[in-house]
Design a protein around this motif. Structure first.
Motif, PDB file in Angstrom:
ATOM      1  N   LEU A   1      -6.584  -5.706  -1.119  1.00  0.00           N
ATOM      2  CA  LEU A   1      -6.385  -5.556  -2.560  1.00  0.00           C
ATOM      3  C   LEU A   1      -5.013  -6.046  -3.031  1.00  0.00           C
ATOM      4  CD1 LEU A   1      -7.920  -2.003  -3.123  1.00  0.00           C
ATOM      5  CD2 LEU A   1      -8.989  -4.192  -3.607  1.00  0.00           C
ATOM      6  N   SER A   2      -4.450  -7.006  -2.329  1.00  0.00           N
ATOM      7  CA  SER A   2      -3.147  -7.599  -2.674  1.00  0.00           C
ATOM      8  C   SER A   2      -2.046  -6.550  -2.763  1.00  0.00           C
ATOM      9  CB  SER A   2      -3.240  -8.364  -3.986  1.00  0.00           C
ATOM     10  OG  SER A   2      -4.146  -9.423  -3.868  1.00  0.00           O
ATOM     11  N   ARG A   3      -2.065  -5.589  -1.840  1.00  0.00           N
ATOM     12  CA  ARG A   3      -1.076  -4.518  -1.836  1.00  0.00           C
ATOM     13  C   ARG A   3      -0.573  -4.267  -0.426  1.00  0.00           C
ATOM     14  NH1 ARG A   3      -4.194  -3.623  -6.094  1.00  0.00           N
ATOM     15  NH2 ARG A   3      -3.408  -2.445  -7.854  1.00  0.00           N
ATOM     16  N   THR A   4       0.591  -3.635  -0.333  1.00  0.00           N
ATOM     17  CA  THR A   4       1.095  -3.221   0.966  1.00  0.00           C
ATOM     18  C   THR A   4       0.349  -1.963   1.412  1.00  0.00           C
ATOM     19  OG1 THR A   4       2.806  -1.813   0.016  1.00  0.00           O
ATOM     20  CG2 THR A   4       3.376  -4.130   0.427  1.00  0.00           C
ATOM     21  N   THR A   5       0.588  -1.543   2.637  1.00  0.00           N
ATOM     22  CA  THR A   5      -0.103  -0.379   3.174  1.00  0.00           C
ATOM     23  C   THR A   5       0.199   0.875   2.358  1.00  0.00           C
ATOM     24  OG1 THR A   5       0.027  -1.334   5.376  1.00  0.00           O
ATOM     25  CG2 THR A   5      -0.442   1.006   5.244  1.00  0.00           C
ATOM     26  N   ALA A   6       1.445   1.084   2.024  1.00  0.00           N
ATOM     27  CA  ALA A   6       1.830   2.266   1.248  1.00  0.00           C
ATOM     28  C   ALA A   6       1.192   2.246  -0.139  1.00  0.00           C
ATOM     29  CB  ALA A   6       3.344   2.346   1.128  1.00  0.00           C
TER      30      ALA A   6
ATOM     31  N   ARG B   1      -1.628   0.755  -0.953  1.00  0.00           N
ATOM     32  CA  ARG B   1      -3.074   1.011  -0.794  1.00  0.00           C
ATOM     33  C   ARG B   1      -3.347   2.490  -0.605  1.00  0.00           C
ATOM     34  NH1 ARG B   1      -2.994  -3.506   2.396  1.00  0.00           N
ATOM     35  NH2 ARG B   1      -2.976  -2.252   4.290  1.00  0.00           N
ATOM     36  N   LYS B   2      -2.522   3.162   0.198  1.00  0.00           N
ATOM     37  CA  LYS B   2      -2.712   4.604   0.404  1.00  0.00           C
ATOM     38  C   LYS B   2      -2.520   5.369  -0.893  1.00  0.00           C
ATOM     39  CE  LYS B   2      -1.436   4.827   5.267  1.00  0.00           C
ATOM     40  NZ  LYS B   2      -0.488   5.359   6.259  1.00  0.00           N
ATOM     41  N   ALA B   3      -1.502   5.006  -1.652  1.00  0.00           N
ATOM     42  CA  ALA B   3      -1.256   5.667  -2.928  1.00  0.00           C
ATOM     43  C   ALA B   3      -2.400   5.412  -3.907  1.00  0.00           C
ATOM     44  CB  ALA B   3       0.067   5.193  -3.524  1.00  0.00           C
ATOM     45  N   LEU B   4      -2.898   4.189  -3.940  1.00  0.00           N
ATOM     46  CA  LEU B   4      -4.013   3.857  -4.809  1.00  0.00           C
ATOM     47  C   LEU B   4      -5.254   4.657  -4.429  1.00  0.00           C
ATOM     48  CD1 LEU B   4      -5.219   1.961  -7.022  1.00  0.00           C
ATOM     49  CD2 LEU B   4      -5.884   0.457  -5.150  1.00  0.00           C
ATOM     50  N   ALA B   5      -5.528   4.759  -3.132  1.00  0.00           N
ATOM     51  CA  ALA B   5      -6.692   5.515  -2.675  1.00  0.00           C
ATOM     52  C   ALA B   5      -6.578   6.979  -3.059  1.00  0.00           C
ATOM     53  CB  ALA B   5      -6.848   5.371  -1.164  1.00  0.00           C
ATOM     54  N   ARG B   6      -5.396   7.557  -2.885  1.00  0.00           N
ATOM     55  CA  ARG B   6      -5.203   8.967  -3.247  1.00  0.00           C
ATOM     56  C   ARG B   6      -5.387   9.190  -4.741  1.00  0.00           C
ATOM     57  NH1 ARG B   6       0.037  10.732   0.414  1.00  0.00           N
ATOM     58  NH2 ARG B   6      -1.134  10.984   2.349  1.00  0.00           N
ATOM     59  N   LYS B   7      -4.794   8.327  -5.548  1.00  0.00           N
ATOM     60  CA  LYS B   7      -4.887   8.502  -6.997  1.00  0.00           C
ATOM     61  C   LYS B   7      -6.314   8.306  -7.501  1.00  0.00           C
ATOM     62  CE  LYS B   7      -1.736   7.471  -9.795  1.00  0.00           C
ATOM     63  NZ  LYS B   7      -0.655   7.014 -10.659  1.00  0.00           N
ATOM     64  N   LEU B   8      -7.000   7.290  -6.991  1.00  0.00           N
ATOM     65  CA  LEU B   8      -8.378   7.073  -7.397  1.00  0.00           C
ATOM     66  C   LEU B   8      -9.278   8.218  -6.941  1.00  0.00           C
ATOM     67  CD1 LEU B   8      -8.882   3.249  -6.758  1.00  0.00           C
ATOM     68  CD2 LEU B   8      -8.811   4.407  -8.948  1.00  0.00           C
TER      69      LEU B   8
ATOM     70  N   ARG C   1     -12.232  -2.272  -5.961  1.00  0.00           N
ATOM     71  CA  ARG C   1     -11.581  -0.966  -5.826  1.00  0.00           C
ATOM     72  C   ARG C   1     -12.609   0.127  -5.563  1.00  0.00           C
ATOM     73  NH1 ARG C   1      -7.001  -0.656 -10.563  1.00  0.00           N
ATOM     74  NH2 ARG C   1      -5.701  -2.318  -9.755  1.00  0.00           N
ATOM     75  N   ALA C   2     -13.758   0.045  -6.193  1.00  0.00           N
ATOM     76  CA  ALA C   2     -14.803   1.053  -5.978  1.00  0.00           C
ATOM     77  C   ALA C   2     -15.317   0.999  -4.543  1.00  0.00           C
ATOM     78  CB  ALA C   2     -15.948   0.837  -6.961  1.00  0.00           C
TER      79      ALA C   2
END
Length: 88
Positions: A10-15, A17-24, A40-41
């Motif tokens: 998703l054009s993001r770093t590991t941190a 991506r983890k933050a995005l997953a938690r927020k979603l 993202r879904a």
């Protein structure tokens, strides 16, 4: 060759991506559904479905695992309540 390469970046770093997953995931469990893009879904599905499965037995171990994944103990309680009502 791309054999067995299944990580979604998703054009993001590991941190990020983890933050995005938690927020979603928090938004999904809080609201019941979210509006987002298809990649993202699909990424979120791989993060949320194991949490729902862990939340079904409603044990202390499952509560701690969900809390560790989401980074929020109050959210773990919410997941366990919703999992029991909707997904069992």
């Amino acid at each position: 060759m791309r054999h067995r390469r299944d990580k979604v970046v998703l054009s993001r770093t590991t941190a990020e991506r983890k933050a995005l997953a938690r927020k979603l995931a928090l938004s999904f469990f809080r609201e019941g559904k979210i509006q987002t893009t298809a990649p993202r879904a699909k990424f979120l599905r791989r993060f949320v479905e194991p949490l729902i499965t862990k939340g079904k037995p409603n044990t202390i171990a499952s509560r701690r695992a969900i809390s560790a994944a989401l980074g929020n103990p109050a959210a773990a309680k919410l997941v366990l309540e919703r999992a029991k009502k909707r997904f069992v």
